[in-house]
Enzyme design. Structure first.
Site, PDB file in Angstrom:
ATOM      1  N   LYS A  68     -39.039  39.991  -2.544  1.00 37.65           N
ATOM      2  CA  LYS A  68     -40.487  40.230  -2.424  1.00 37.65           C
ATOM      3  C   LYS A  68     -41.301  38.942  -2.383  1.00 37.65           C
ATOM      4  O   LYS A  68     -42.380  38.909  -1.812  1.00 37.65           O
ATOM      5  CB  LYS A  68     -40.982  41.204  -3.481  1.00 37.65           C
ATOM      6  N   LYS A 126     -31.057  37.179   1.014  1.00 35.14           N
ATOM      7  CA  LYS A 126     -31.472  38.408   0.327  1.00 35.14           C
ATOM      8  C   LYS A 126     -32.886  38.843   0.717  1.00 35.14           C
ATOM      9  O   LYS A 126     -33.755  37.992   0.906  1.00 35.14           O
ATOM     10  CB  LYS A 126     -31.428  38.124  -1.184  1.00 35.14           C
ATOM     11  N   LYS A 185     -34.871  28.962  -6.926  1.00 33.39           N
ATOM     12  CA  LYS A 185     -36.341  28.990  -6.969  1.00 33.39           C
ATOM     13  C   LYS A 185     -36.934  27.597  -7.132  1.00 33.39           C
ATOM     14  O   LYS A 185     -38.077  27.361  -6.750  1.00 33.39           O
ATOM     15  CB  LYS A 185     -36.836  29.905  -8.091  1.00 33.39           C
TER      16      LYS A 185
HETATM   17  N1  AQP Z   1     -32.329  42.506  -1.883  1.00 33.10           N
HETATM   18  C1  AQP Z   1     -31.995  43.213  -2.958  1.00 33.10           C
HETATM   19  N2  AQP Z   1     -30.974  44.082  -2.902  1.00 33.10           N
HETATM   20  C2  AQP Z   1     -30.631  44.819  -3.998  1.00 33.10           C
HETATM   21  N3  AQP Z   1     -31.266  44.731  -5.184  1.00 33.10           N
HETATM   22  C3  AQP Z   1     -32.295  43.869  -5.278  1.00 33.10           C
HETATM   23  N4  AQP Z   1     -33.118  43.539  -6.288  1.00 33.10           N
HETATM   24  C4  AQP Z   1     -34.002  42.616  -5.875  1.00 33.10           C
HETATM   25  N5  AQP Z   1     -33.786  42.317  -4.568  1.00 33.10           N
HETATM   26  C5  AQP Z   1     -32.713  43.069  -4.182  1.00 33.10           C
HETATM   27  C6  AQP Z   1     -33.065  44.146  -7.623  1.00 33.10           C
HETATM   28  O1  AQP Z   1     -34.369  44.618  -7.912  1.00 33.10           O
HETATM   29  C7  AQP Z   1     -34.611  44.468  -9.318  1.00 33.10           C
HETATM   30  C8  AQP Z   1     -35.927  43.743  -9.474  1.00 33.10           C
HETATM   31  O2  AQP Z   1     -35.772  42.437  -9.734  1.00 33.10           O
HETATM   32  P1  AQP Z   1     -36.915  41.445 -10.112  1.00 33.10           P
HETATM   33  O3  AQP Z   1     -38.220  41.843  -9.568  1.00 33.10           O
HETATM   34  O4  AQP Z   1     -36.911  41.246 -11.584  1.00 33.10           O
HETATM   35  O5  AQP Z   1     -36.455  40.102  -9.475  1.00 33.10           O
HETATM   36  P2  AQP Z   1     -35.553  39.705  -8.310  1.00 33.10           P
HETATM   37  O6  AQP Z   1     -34.167  40.168  -8.508  1.00 33.10           O
HETATM   38  O7  AQP Z   1     -35.717  38.228  -8.195  1.00 33.10           O
HETATM   39  O8  AQP Z   1     -36.221  40.474  -7.102  1.00 33.10           O
HETATM   40  P3  AQP Z   1     -36.973  39.847  -5.877  1.00 33.10           P
HETATM   41  O9  AQP Z   1     -37.509  40.969  -5.040  1.00 33.10           O
HETATM   42  O10 AQP Z   1     -36.117  38.847  -5.207  1.00 33.10           O
HETATM   43  O11 AQP Z   1     -38.204  39.164  -6.607  1.00 33.10           O
HETATM   44  P4  AQP Z   1     -38.727  37.683  -6.509  1.00 33.10           P
HETATM   45  O12 AQP Z   1     -38.868  37.411  -5.051  1.00 33.10           O
HETATM   46  O13 AQP Z   1     -40.026  37.692  -7.237  1.00 33.10           O
HETATM   47  O14 AQP Z   1     -37.731  36.803  -7.201  1.00 33.10           O
HETATM   48  C9  AQP Z   1     -33.407  43.750  -9.898  1.00 33.10           C
HETATM   49  O15 AQP Z   1     -32.537  44.702 -10.483  1.00 33.10           O
HETATM   50  C10 AQP Z   1     -32.791  43.107  -8.702  1.00 33.10           C
HETATM   51  O16 AQP Z   1     -31.416  42.854  -8.877  1.00 33.10           O
END
Ligand code: AQP
Length: 331
Positions: A198, A195, A111
């Site tokens: 969001k 990956k 990040k």
């Molecule tokens: N691509 C993915 N495949 C499987 N699991 C996923 N998770 C996120 N992306 C995938 C799981 O969703 C949960 C939410 O996590 P989070 O919102 O705390 O942060 P993250 O893991 O960083 O998810 P994002 O969507 O990638 O958010 P941003 O972009 O804001 O950093 C977790 O259990 C995660 O593992």
């Protein structure tokens, strides 16, 4: 009964990755354990975010939790910021995780890689401390996560062992992570080597996309020239990702999905993957809109905050006592 805790950051529109890796499974835990599911809104502040966007995402996430089948009578659903003990425990725990180990966290490296040092907030660097506070505050035994969050649960375990060694066994409960066999890492449809995320919405399927858009996105997912449907993450990342999505939605193994699609042409394969995703998302969306309309998420969050606070305040007191903070109610 096992204590299970998980959360999602309200940083953007939820993706199919969030759904398959996290949301879809939460409801299963409420049948066997004591479940705490929160909206990680303090974590969402670790990168710049518009206040209205954040507020709307938090409301949406509450509705998504309920639409996924979480029952507020069985699961405690709340926002992180409505339980101040998260921030208070964070202030104590930040003294027991170190610069070296925090700077090795993959999420921080990813990040911050395109940011100037002068723009990286301390909260992004110290993210795992707050996440550790979230987990230990509820004496959680199990933390269900996607693959990308495993490292943060591991550093929480290091912290717990460190604290227990210093202040006595039982100061904090040692958590374990739980990762799904299928779907722990859903990849972008336009670049299946990264990956689906969001906050980096290239090649994402969003949970609120219209069904036409979902179908179009899956039909145009990047694949390869080999023309056989089989799982090979290295050489066929696009097809492997679609097989994973199908298997996760249908709750079957990758091998079963491969066997089903043996001999299929890519177009027909994609069509069936799209059918499966749409069959899952359509009723989910319908329920989401009902919840937004009725605002039933509000009393759920209010009651959830109360229940969460009851547990969190006890743990906080235990840690405050252990590290030597004067208890003015007791002395
Ligand atoms: N691509 C993915 N495949 C499987 N699991 C996923 N998770 C996120 N992306 C995938 C799981 O969703 C949960 C939410 O996590 P989070 O919102 O705390 O942060 P993250 O893991 O960083 O998810 P994002 O969507 O990638 O958010 P941003 O972009 O804001 O950093 C977790 O259990 C995660 O593992």
């Amino acid at each position: 009964m096992a204590r299970i805790l998980s959360g999602i950051k309200p940083t953007g529109n939820l993706t199919l990755g969030n759904y398959i890796g996290a949301l879809k499974h939460f409801k299963d835990f409420q049948e066997t354990g004591e479940v705490f599911i929160f909206i990680a809104d303090l974590h969402a502040l670790t990168l710049p975010i518009d206040p209205t966007f954040l507020r709307n995402n938090s409301r949406d996430l509450a509705a998504f939790y309920l639409a996924s089948g979480l029952d507020p009578k069985k699961a405690t659903i709340f926002t992180q910021s409505s339980v101040p003990e998260h921030a208070e425990l964070n202030a104590i725990l930040q003294n027991y995780l170190y610069m070296g180990e925090l700077s090795r966290m993959t999420q921080f490296k990813e990040k911050s890689q395109h940011m100037k040092d002068s723009a990286i907030g301390l909260g992004l660097f110290a993210y795992p401390v707050l996440m550790a506070a979230d987990i230990v505050l509820y004496d959680a035994d199990i933390v269900p996560v996607g693959e990308d969050q495993v490292q943060h649960v591991e550093i929480t375990r290091d912290l717990v062992n460190r604290m227990n060694k210093r202040y006595g066994e039982g100061t904090l409960v040692l958590p374990n992570y739980k990762i799904n066999k299928v779907g722990a890492r859903i990849m972008s449809l336009s670049n299946p080597t990264v990956k689906m995320s969001k906050s980096d919405p290239k090649g994402d399927i969003f949970l609120l996309d219209s069904m036409d858009v979902v179908r179009k996105k899956i039909m145009s997912a990047v694949t390869d020239m080999d023309a056989t449907v089989r799982y090979d993450k290295e050489n066929k990342p696009g097809i492997s990702n679609l097989l994973t999505i199908y298997a996760a939605i249908k709750e079957i193994s990758i091998e079963e999905a491969e066997a089903k699609f043996a001999g299929y042409r890519y177009g027909d394969f994609k069509r069936e993957v799209a059918d499966a995703v749409i069959a899952e998302l359509e009723p989910f969306q319908k329920r989401y809109f009902e919840i937004i309309e009725s605002k039933e998420y509000l009393p759920v969050l209010q009651e959830g905050a109360k229940r969460a606070k009851e547990i969190a305040s006890k743990t906080l007191k235990r840690v405050q006592n252990a590290v030597g903070l004067l208890d003015i109610d007791d002395d």
